[in-house]
Structure formats: C-alpha cells, structure tokens
Design a protein around this motif. Sequence first.
Motif, PDB file in Angstrom:
ATOM      1  N   GLN A  50     -37.010 -35.167 -40.426  1.00 56.91           N
ATOM      2  CA  GLN A  50     -37.365 -33.805 -40.837  1.00 56.91           C
ATOM      3  C   GLN A  50     -36.457 -32.771 -40.171  1.00 56.91           C
ATOM      4  OE1 GLN A  50     -41.621 -33.034 -40.417  1.00 56.91           O
ATOM      5  NE2 GLN A  50     -42.041 -35.205 -40.789  1.00 56.91           N
ATOM      6  N   TYR A  51     -36.180 -32.964 -38.895  1.00 59.76           N
ATOM      7  CA  TYR A  51     -35.309 -32.031 -38.169  1.00 59.76           C
ATOM      8  C   TYR A  51     -33.878 -32.098 -38.697  1.00 59.76           C
ATOM      9  CZ  TYR A  51     -38.926 -31.263 -34.622  1.00 59.76           C
ATOM     10  OH  TYR A  51     -40.081 -30.919 -33.971  1.00 59.76           O
ATOM     11  N   LEU A  52     -33.370 -33.311 -38.864  1.00 64.22           N
ATOM     12  CA  LEU A  52     -31.962 -33.460 -39.231  1.00 64.22           C
ATOM     13  C   LEU A  52     -31.698 -33.118 -40.697  1.00 64.22           C
ATOM     14  CD1 LEU A  52     -31.113 -36.595 -37.089  1.00 64.22           C
ATOM     15  CD2 LEU A  52     -30.552 -34.212 -36.638  1.00 64.22           C
ATOM     16  N   LEU A  53     -32.689 -33.277 -41.544  1.00 61.01           N
ATOM     17  CA  LEU A  53     -32.531 -32.806 -42.923  1.00 61.01           C
ATOM     18  C   LEU A  53     -32.511 -31.280 -42.981  1.00 61.01           C
ATOM     19  CD1 LEU A  53     -34.715 -35.232 -45.086  1.00 61.01           C
ATOM     20  CD2 LEU A  53     -32.222 -35.149 -44.876  1.00 61.01           C
ATOM     21  N   LYS A  54     -33.244 -30.656 -42.090  1.00 61.68           N
ATOM     22  CA  LYS A  54     -33.196 -29.186 -41.985  1.00 61.68           C
ATOM     23  C   LYS A  54     -31.802 -28.749 -41.560  1.00 61.68           C
ATOM     24  CE  LYS A  54     -35.268 -25.101 -41.835  1.00 61.68           C
ATOM     25  NZ  LYS A  54     -35.830 -24.429 -43.049  1.00 61.68           N
ATOM     26  N   VAL A  59     -27.662 -30.335 -29.402  1.00 59.34           N
ATOM     27  CA  VAL A  59     -28.364 -29.974 -28.165  1.00 59.34           C
ATOM     28  C   VAL A  59     -28.337 -28.464 -27.921  1.00 59.34           C
ATOM     29  CG1 VAL A  59     -27.991 -32.198 -27.062  1.00 59.34           C
ATOM     30  CG2 VAL A  59     -26.246 -30.440 -26.833  1.00 59.34           C
ATOM     31  N   ASP A  60     -28.134 -27.693 -28.969  1.00 58.53           N
ATOM     32  CA  ASP A  60     -28.028 -26.243 -28.820  1.00 58.53           C
ATOM     33  C   ASP A  60     -29.385 -25.582 -29.089  1.00 58.53           C
ATOM     34  OD1 ASP A  60     -27.474 -23.381 -29.640  1.00 58.53           O
ATOM     35  OD2 ASP A  60     -25.446 -24.007 -29.101  1.00 58.53           O
ATOM     36  N   ASP A  61     -29.950 -24.953 -28.057  1.00 59.76           N
ATOM     37  CA  ASP A  61     -31.273 -24.341 -28.185  1.00 59.76           C
ATOM     38  C   ASP A  61     -31.294 -23.223 -29.217  1.00 59.76           C
ATOM     39  OD1 ASP A  61     -32.244 -26.042 -26.274  1.00 59.76           O
ATOM     40  OD2 ASP A  61     -32.188 -24.586 -24.640  1.00 59.76           O
ATOM     41  N   TYR A  62     -30.218 -22.447 -29.288  1.00 61.73           N
ATOM     42  CA  TYR A  62     -30.207 -21.330 -30.234  1.00 61.73           C
ATOM     43  C   TYR A  62     -30.220 -21.848 -31.670  1.00 61.73           C
ATOM     44  CZ  TYR A  62     -28.876 -17.169 -32.807  1.00 61.73           C
ATOM     45  OH  TYR A  62     -28.862 -16.138 -33.714  1.00 61.73           O
ATOM     46  N   VAL A  63     -29.422 -22.860 -31.931  1.00 62.14           N
ATOM     47  CA  VAL A  63     -29.347 -23.418 -33.287  1.00 62.14           C
ATOM     48  C   VAL A  63     -30.713 -23.917 -33.734  1.00 62.14           C
ATOM     49  CG1 VAL A  63     -28.424 -25.307 -34.677  1.00 62.14           C
ATOM     50  CG2 VAL A  63     -26.898 -24.001 -33.183  1.00 62.14           C
ATOM     51  N   TRP A  64     -31.365 -24.721 -32.892  1.00 56.20           N
ATOM     52  CA  TRP A  64     -32.647 -25.284 -33.297  1.00 56.20           C
ATOM     53  C   TRP A  64     -33.754 -24.243 -33.298  1.00 56.20           C
ATOM     54  CZ3 TRP A  64     -32.706 -29.409 -36.014  1.00 56.20           C
ATOM     55  CH2 TRP A  64     -31.680 -30.345 -35.866  1.00 56.20           C
ATOM     56  N   ALA A  90     -33.314 -21.219 -34.289  1.00 57.05           N
ATOM     57  CA  ALA A  90     -33.127 -20.544 -35.575  1.00 57.05           C
ATOM     58  C   ALA A  90     -33.576 -21.421 -36.740  1.00 57.05           C
ATOM     59  CB  ALA A  90     -31.662 -20.149 -35.753  1.00 57.05           C
ATOM     60  N   LEU A  91     -33.384 -22.735 -36.612  1.00 58.25           N
ATOM     61  CA  LEU A  91     -33.703 -23.640 -37.714  1.00 58.25           C
ATOM     62  C   LEU A  91     -35.190 -23.985 -37.796  1.00 58.25           C
ATOM     63  CD1 LEU A  91     -30.752 -26.226 -37.554  1.00 58.25           C
ATOM     64  CD2 LEU A  91     -31.065 -24.376 -39.198  1.00 58.25           C
ATOM     65  N   VAL A  92     -35.799 -24.303 -36.638  1.00 54.52           N
ATOM     66  CA  VAL A  92     -37.180 -24.798 -36.660  1.00 54.52           C
ATOM     67  C   VAL A  92     -38.107 -24.052 -35.712  1.00 54.52           C
ATOM     68  CG1 VAL A  92     -36.469 -27.101 -37.377  1.00 54.52           C
ATOM     69  CG2 VAL A  92     -36.660 -26.600 -34.938  1.00 54.52           C
ATOM     70  N   GLY A  93     -37.581 -23.069 -34.983  1.00 57.18           N
ATOM     71  CA  GLY A  93     -38.426 -22.263 -34.111  1.00 57.18           C
ATOM     72  C   GLY A  93     -38.836 -22.942 -32.819  1.00 57.18           C
TER      73      GLY A  93
END
Length: 337
Positions: free
Chosen positions: A11-15, A140-145, A147-150
């Motif tokens: 689910q995470y990686l498809l996002k 491993v980027d906190d900002y990216v994730w 933005a993507l999944v909160g």
Amino acid sequence: MWKIENSTNTQYLLKFESEIILPLFSMICDIVIEIEKGKIKLPLERVDIWKNTNVFLGFSTEQKKLFSYIMQKTVSGEKLQDYFYLIAVTFDSSYVERLFKLYKEQNSKVFYGNYDIPQIQIDEYFKGIFVSYFYNVYFVDDYVWGALVGERYNRKSFHRNFKLENKMVVCPYCDIDTTVAGSNNNIEHFLPKSKYPLISMNPLNLISSCYACNKADEGKGDRIPDSPIISPYNEMIGDFAGFDIDFLSKKITLHNTGGKAHDNYFKLLKLYSRYSDPIVFECVDNAAHSLFETLSNFTSPTKESIDLYNQRRERMNNLSFALKSVIGKYSQYEAYK
C-alpha cells in the motif's frame, strides 16, 4: 523458503509509484516531446525545466511542494533535477516511451508472480533515479512520506510491517537465521536492483531477509537467478526441501523434492552448502533433544503431540523445516505411539 505476503508495505509503495514514479515519467516524456516538436529550443536552462511540464502545472499546491522538494535532493553532488535535465537533452521520446513500457511490463510480471525476467541494460541516468534517489534516499525520507501518507515510513517500518503480517521472525529465504534483532534485517531485492533498477521499488521484489542471505559470500548477493525461478511470494518453497540426517558424520543434507525452479532457488541462496555446515546439525539436534525433553513431561506424549508442538514453534524458531523433516529419524520418536 516460507510463503510470504507483503500487502501492508505494498500500500505504501504503490502510493509512492502513483504520486512520484509515474508523474516523473510523464514529466520526462512531456519535455522530450516538446523538444522534438521544436516548442522548446536547445540548449536549455538546466534549472527547473520540469516546472514547465503540463504534469507539474496540473498539480495541486501540495504536489508542487513535494516535487520541488524531491527535485532538489542531492546525491553525490547531483540533484534529481540535474538527472532530469540530462535525460531531457540526451534521449528521444521513443527511448523514454520504450523505457516506460519496460517499467510497466517488468513490474506487472512481478505482481503476477513471474520472476523469469530477462535483464535489459538500463542507462545510468534512469538507473540512478530509481536506485540512488527512489530507493536509497526517498525510501527513508520523512518529508516525502509525510507528504504521501501523513506519517513516517522507512526501512524499519518495512521490516515491522513484514514481520507482523507474516507472523514470523525467521528469514523467509533460508529458515536458518532469525531476524528478531533489527541489525539482522536487510531489505533484499530478489531480482537485484543493480541489474533490474526499474523494479527496485516493487514491494513483491523486496523481502525482509537475514543479513547472510543478502551477502554474496553466504547468500544470493546481486546474482541473477537461473531460469526458471520462484520466490517466497510464489509458494511455500520449504515444502519442497527434503532433509537427511547422518548421526555419525553429524551432518544435515538438503535435497530438492520439487522441480527445476526449486533447485535453482536452493542454489541461488546457496542453501545446499549452508545446510551442510556442522553447526546446522548441532542446532537441529539440540532442538530435537529439547523437544523430546519437553514432551517427556507430558502425561502421555504421542507422535501427534510432537508434530503439533513442532508446528506451534514454526515461523518463530529457525530450522523448522529441517527439524520437521528429520525428527522421525530419532530413536526417541519411534518410542511414541
């Protein structure tokens, strides 16, 4: 050797794919086509040309912020926007479209459980984007994730999700090692990212493995599997692993009871040689004697109780396949009804 699933991480990686990988491909196609049509003249300004694409202009404010962030990330002195620029001025639209088609084909095959994928050479620019930026940095980027999944998501999250979903702390590749300790966890690419960069972020090409299985000297390293091949996402490969035990030489021997794909799997992970190590015999033998000692305290232990006890320890204790296979060879086992 264990049959595994990875739906939580999927689910995470498809996002990630839908919000970053696919839009980036479309942005590259936009720019290259505009250059070919003469709407954009060379030489280009190196900075921010991606902001002129229809894809970027159609983004929401939050999406624009995310892409502005990832384009500025630097790896070995190069920003992602530098790679974008070099691709735009180096390749034509037919190449980019062909690579995009290859990306979709390879990932589709993996999602359908087909790992017999021929290696196709990928240029260093696209390889760098997928491996150096997507996998090494953005994973491993906190900002990216955020933005993507909160929420935070990283390799530790991957391992935690994998263990909880599969209810196991043994390495699914080998069943020799446990992965309770975080330092003994690797995210292992079944088809190596160095040879198959376009599927480096595919969740069904990623396995939470022990340290040894990820290393070339003990495990598979970055070798390309012989064809045909299957992965633990396909089936319970351990069901096709037979084991013999020699009490005189103190040796466990693994033999293949399946087909060519299973044999190629055992060879890929070097399991024939790894199981023949004397320490494996000692571990299995110790587990067997501990099992008999435990069950001797039962009122009336039976062969059925031994087998059921063995099943309860599976996925939480290593070498379950070997112990299950050889337990009947012990004289103590024959004493039970």
